[in-house]
Design a protein around this motif. Structure first.
Motif, PDB file in Angstrom:
ATOM      1  N   LYS A 239      14.439  66.866  32.337  1.00  0.00           N
ATOM      2  CA  LYS A 239      14.049  65.438  33.052  1.00  0.00           C
ATOM      3  C   LYS A 239      15.388  64.958  33.556  1.00  0.00           C
ATOM      4  CE  LYS A 239       9.746  63.720  31.284  1.00  0.00           C
ATOM      5  NZ  LYS A 239       9.076  62.867  30.426  1.00  0.00           N
ATOM      6  N   LEU A 240      16.671  64.929  32.720  1.00  0.00           N
ATOM      7  CA  LEU A 240      17.874  64.508  33.138  1.00  0.00           C
ATOM      8  C   LEU A 240      18.395  65.241  34.089  1.00  0.00           C
ATOM      9  CD1 LEU A 240      20.416  62.852  32.613  1.00  0.00           C
ATOM     10  CD2 LEU A 240      21.056  64.488  30.921  1.00  0.00           C
ATOM     11  N   TRP A 241      18.124  66.466  33.969  1.00  0.00           N
ATOM     12  CA  TRP A 241      18.915  67.433  35.057  1.00  0.00           C
ATOM     13  C   TRP A 241      17.930  67.284  36.313  1.00  0.00           C
ATOM     14  CZ3 TRP A 241      20.670  73.062  34.276  1.00  0.00           C
ATOM     15  CH2 TRP A 241      21.481  73.167  33.183  1.00  0.00           C
ATOM     16  N   GLU A 242      16.944  66.889  36.318  1.00  0.00           N
ATOM     17  CA  GLU A 242      16.093  66.263  37.506  1.00  0.00           C
ATOM     18  C   GLU A 242      16.481  65.427  38.223  1.00  0.00           C
ATOM     19  OE1 GLU A 242      12.153  64.559  37.342  1.00  0.00           O
ATOM     20  OE2 GLU A 242      11.543  65.324  39.305  1.00  0.00           O
ATOM     21  N   ARG A 243      16.788  64.415  37.418  1.00  0.00           N
ATOM     22  CA  ARG A 243      17.420  63.113  37.993  1.00  0.00           C
ATOM     23  C   ARG A 243      18.645  63.415  38.700  1.00  0.00           C
ATOM     24  NH1 ARG A 243      15.637  60.438  33.417  1.00  0.00           N
ATOM     25  NH2 ARG A 243      17.587  60.308  32.182  1.00  0.00           N
ATOM     26  N   ILE A 244      19.822  64.243  38.025  1.00  0.00           N
ATOM     27  CA  ILE A 244      20.824  64.463  38.714  1.00  0.00           C
ATOM     28  C   ILE A 244      20.849  65.418  39.553  1.00  0.00           C
ATOM     29  CG2 ILE A 244      23.230  65.681  38.310  1.00  0.00           C
ATOM     30  CD1 ILE A 244      22.644  64.821  34.998  1.00  0.00           C
ATOM     31  N   ALA A 245      19.956  66.156  39.697  1.00  0.00           N
ATOM     32  CA  ALA A 245      19.689  67.222  40.816  1.00  0.00           C
ATOM     33  C   ALA A 245      19.235  66.313  42.101  1.00  0.00           C
ATOM     34  CB  ALA A 245      18.821  68.387  40.679  1.00  0.00           C
ATOM     35  N   LYS A 246      18.009  65.327  41.626  1.00  0.00           N
ATOM     36  CA  LYS A 246      17.578  64.424  42.796  1.00  0.00           C
ATOM     37  C   LYS A 246      18.883  63.707  43.502  1.00  0.00           C
ATOM     38  CE  LYS A 246      12.791  62.893  42.513  1.00  0.00           C
ATOM     39  NZ  LYS A 246      11.965  62.274  41.715  1.00  0.00           N
ATOM     40  N   GLU A 247      19.744  63.177  42.604  1.00  0.00           N
ATOM     41  CA  GLU A 247      20.527  62.472  43.232  1.00  0.00           C
ATOM     42  C   GLU A 247      21.568  63.122  43.952  1.00  0.00           C
ATOM     43  OE1 GLU A 247      20.958  59.472  39.071  1.00  0.00           O
ATOM     44  OE2 GLU A 247      22.725  60.887  39.892  1.00  0.00           O
ATOM     45  N   GLY A 248      21.792  64.511  43.531  1.00  0.00           N
ATOM     46  CA  GLY A 248      22.570  65.245  44.124  1.00  0.00           C
ATOM     47  C   GLY A 248      22.558  65.700  45.758  1.00  0.00           C
ATOM     48  N   VAL A 249      21.067  65.775  45.468  1.00  0.00           N
ATOM     49  CA  VAL A 249      19.998  66.427  46.977  1.00  0.00           C
ATOM     50  C   VAL A 249      20.442  65.042  47.859  1.00  0.00           C
ATOM     51  CG1 VAL A 249      18.119  67.064  48.057  1.00  0.00           C
ATOM     52  CG2 VAL A 249      18.652  68.389  45.928  1.00  0.00           C
ATOM     53  N   GLN A 250      19.917  64.058  47.506  1.00  0.00           N
ATOM     54  CA  GLN A 250      20.176  62.715  48.158  1.00  0.00           C
ATOM     55  C   GLN A 250      21.588  62.665  48.982  1.00  0.00           C
ATOM     56  OE1 GLN A 250      18.499  59.869  45.661  1.00  0.00           O
ATOM     57  NE2 GLN A 250      16.679  60.023  46.191  1.00  0.00           N
ATOM     58  N   ARG A 251      22.594  62.899  48.188  1.00  0.00           N
ATOM     59  CA  ARG A 251      24.043  62.611  48.580  1.00  0.00           C
ATOM     60  C   ARG A 251      24.375  63.791  49.313  1.00  0.00           C
ATOM     61  NH1 ARG A 251      27.100  61.076  43.178  1.00  0.00           N
ATOM     62  NH2 ARG A 251      25.572  59.401  42.069  1.00  0.00           N
ATOM     63  N   GLY A 252      23.673  64.771  49.357  1.00  0.00           N
ATOM     64  CA  GLY A 252      24.166  66.110  50.192  1.00  0.00           C
ATOM     65  C   GLY A 252      25.072  66.950  49.289  1.00  0.00           C
ATOM     66  N   GLU A 253      25.115  66.889  48.034  1.00  0.00           N
ATOM     67  CA  GLU A 253      25.947  67.580  47.134  1.00  0.00           C
ATOM     68  C   GLU A 253      25.766  69.024  47.062  1.00  0.00           C
ATOM     69  OE1 GLU A 253      27.097  64.061  43.788  1.00  0.00           O
ATOM     70  OE2 GLU A 253      25.827  65.713  43.237  1.00  0.00           O
ATOM     71  N   ASP A 254      26.777  69.995  46.973  1.00  0.00           N
ATOM     72  CA  ASP A 254      26.647  71.218  46.538  1.00  0.00           C
ATOM     73  C   ASP A 254      26.435  71.508  45.281  1.00  0.00           C
ATOM     74  OD1 ASP A 254      28.997  71.129  45.671  1.00  0.00           O
ATOM     75  OD2 ASP A 254      30.026  72.449  47.160  1.00  0.00           O
ATOM     76  N   LEU A 255      25.939  72.875  44.829  1.00  0.00           N
ATOM     77  CA  LEU A 255      25.924  73.162  43.394  1.00  0.00           C
ATOM     78  C   LEU A 255      27.028  72.929  42.538  1.00  0.00           C
ATOM     79  CD1 LEU A 255      24.042  75.100  41.566  1.00  0.00           C
ATOM     80  CD2 LEU A 255      25.864  76.924  42.170  1.00  0.00           C
ATOM     81  N   GLU A 256      28.116  73.156  43.110  1.00  0.00           N
ATOM     82  CA  GLU A 256      29.431  72.820  42.448  1.00  0.00           C
ATOM     83  C   GLU A 256      29.494  71.319  41.772  1.00  0.00           C
ATOM     84  OE1 GLU A 256      31.388  74.696  40.605  1.00  0.00           O
ATOM     85  OE2 GLU A 256      32.445  73.305  39.896  1.00  0.00           O
ATOM     86  N   ALA A 257      29.134  70.483  42.747  1.00  0.00           N
ATOM     87  CA  ALA A 257      29.086  68.885  42.570  1.00  0.00           C
ATOM     88  C   ALA A 257      27.926  68.608  41.502  1.00  0.00           C
ATOM     89  CB  ALA A 257      29.052  68.242  43.682  1.00  0.00           C
ATOM     90  N   VAL A 258      26.681  69.211  41.738  1.00  0.00           N
ATOM     91  CA  VAL A 258      25.669  68.776  40.673  1.00  0.00           C
ATOM     92  C   VAL A 258      26.166  69.493  39.418  1.00  0.00           C
ATOM     93  CG1 VAL A 258      23.369  69.348  40.455  1.00  0.00           C
ATOM     94  CG2 VAL A 258      24.125  68.934  42.768  1.00  0.00           C
TER      95      VAL A 258
END
Ligand SMILES: [Zn+2]
Length: 306
Positions: A239-258
């Motif tokens: 669930k934590l990973w989901e939250r972080i991935a969600k934020e990342g996608v919203q901010r347009g982060e790449d895999l490395e940033a996530v």
């Protein structure tokens, strides 16, 4: 190859695939007949066969070879293994069966996703269709002397994934449904490559929790006693990973940033990151593919909400 006796009737074999210890486990249930849970990939089948020999299990006495799913590190070795086990039936989820009978597509796909790692695993050989028994949820298999194991369908990591419940030890052979356990540092890391289905994986974990297991037998790797804590912690972790991935996608982060933010925010992964980065296989699969699985999942969710 190392054999560890977990119970009078249950053994863990460290397959030492590619010379890597504590990475891929196979389990052997020994009643009147024997069952093998998880074969590992093709190239470590010789290690599995010599462990049967050491345990004085005759090849014709192996009744079942059960795999959690068809990914090469779990079921890649089935075709090669059963050539040596004349009576063994292969237990696999119905959706995985055709890929064991005709592994060519699986092999090509694996080479694309795993690249060099496939050289450690080796090419899977076909399994004759007549030797396959579908792993249907709830079905129990019996090897005599009161030793049984039951199919528990646990989709999510893959669309064809099952775990097996072993009632005498209240144990579950988790396959990849409960993450990767790193026994040396007592940390779990997700195994969630694309196409990963978080909601389905959470339902499966709930199913495992309802069994109230005492012990987990991880394919990666080994036995853990505090089963309920481990399962519940894994639920929180993904669930934590989901939250972080969600934020990342919203901010347009790449895999490395996530990935960076996962390492910062997940205490277990932080603890494991040194171990993972130097690992021949897990550096690629856990820190790359598993994170990509979350990114793809949250993107798809976002699309479907439009
Ligand atoms: Zn897998």
């Amino acid at each position: 190859m190392q054999i560890i006796r977990l119970e009078d009737y249950l053994y863990l074999v460290d397959l030492e695939t590619g010379g890597i210890e504590n990475f891929i486990a196979s389990y052997i249930l020994k009643g009147k007949q024997a069952a093998i849970i998880e074969t590992g990939p093709t190239l470590s089948v010789p290690n599995l066969l010599s462990s049967l020999k050491q345990l004085k299990i005759q090849p014709e006495n192996v009744a079942y070879v059960a795999v959690s799913h068809i990914h090469l590190d779990h079921g890649g070795g089935v075709g090669t293994l059963i050539k040596h086990l004349p009576k063994a039936k292969v237990i696999v989820h119905p959706r995985g069966a055709s890929h064991l009978v005709n592994p060519e597509k699986l092999w090509q796909q694996s080479k694309i996703v795993l690249g060099e790692i496939t050289k450690i695993y080796g090419e899977p050989e076909p399994v004759p269709a007549g030797r396959i028994i579908p792993a249907v949820d709830g079905v129990t298999f019996d090897v005599g002397n009161g030793i049984t194991f039951k199919v528990v369908e646990t989709l999510g990591h893959a669309s064809h994934h099952v775990s097996y419940y072993e009632p005498l030890s209240y144990g579950v052979f988790t396959g990849d449904a409960a993450g990767i356990y790193l026994p040396e540092i007592d940390v779990i890391v997700p195994t969630t490559p694309p196409p990963f289905h978080l909601n389905v994986a959470l339902e499966s974990l709930d199913k495992l929790v309802r069994l109230k297991p005492k012990v987990l037998y991880y394919s990666h790797f080994g036995k853990a006693e505090d089963a309920m804590e481990k399962l519940q912690a894994y639920v929180q972790q993904i669930k934590l990973w989901e939250r972080i991935a969600k934020e990342g996608v919203q901010r347009g982060e790449d895999l490395e940033a996530v990935r960076k933010r996962i390492i910062e925010n997940d205490e277990g992964v932080k603890k494991a990151s040194k171990y993972l980065i130097t690992h021949k296989v897990l550096s690629e699969t856990t820190l790359r593919e598993s994170i990509q699985g979350f990114i793809d999942f949250v993107k798809k969710e976002k699309e479907s909400q439009k």
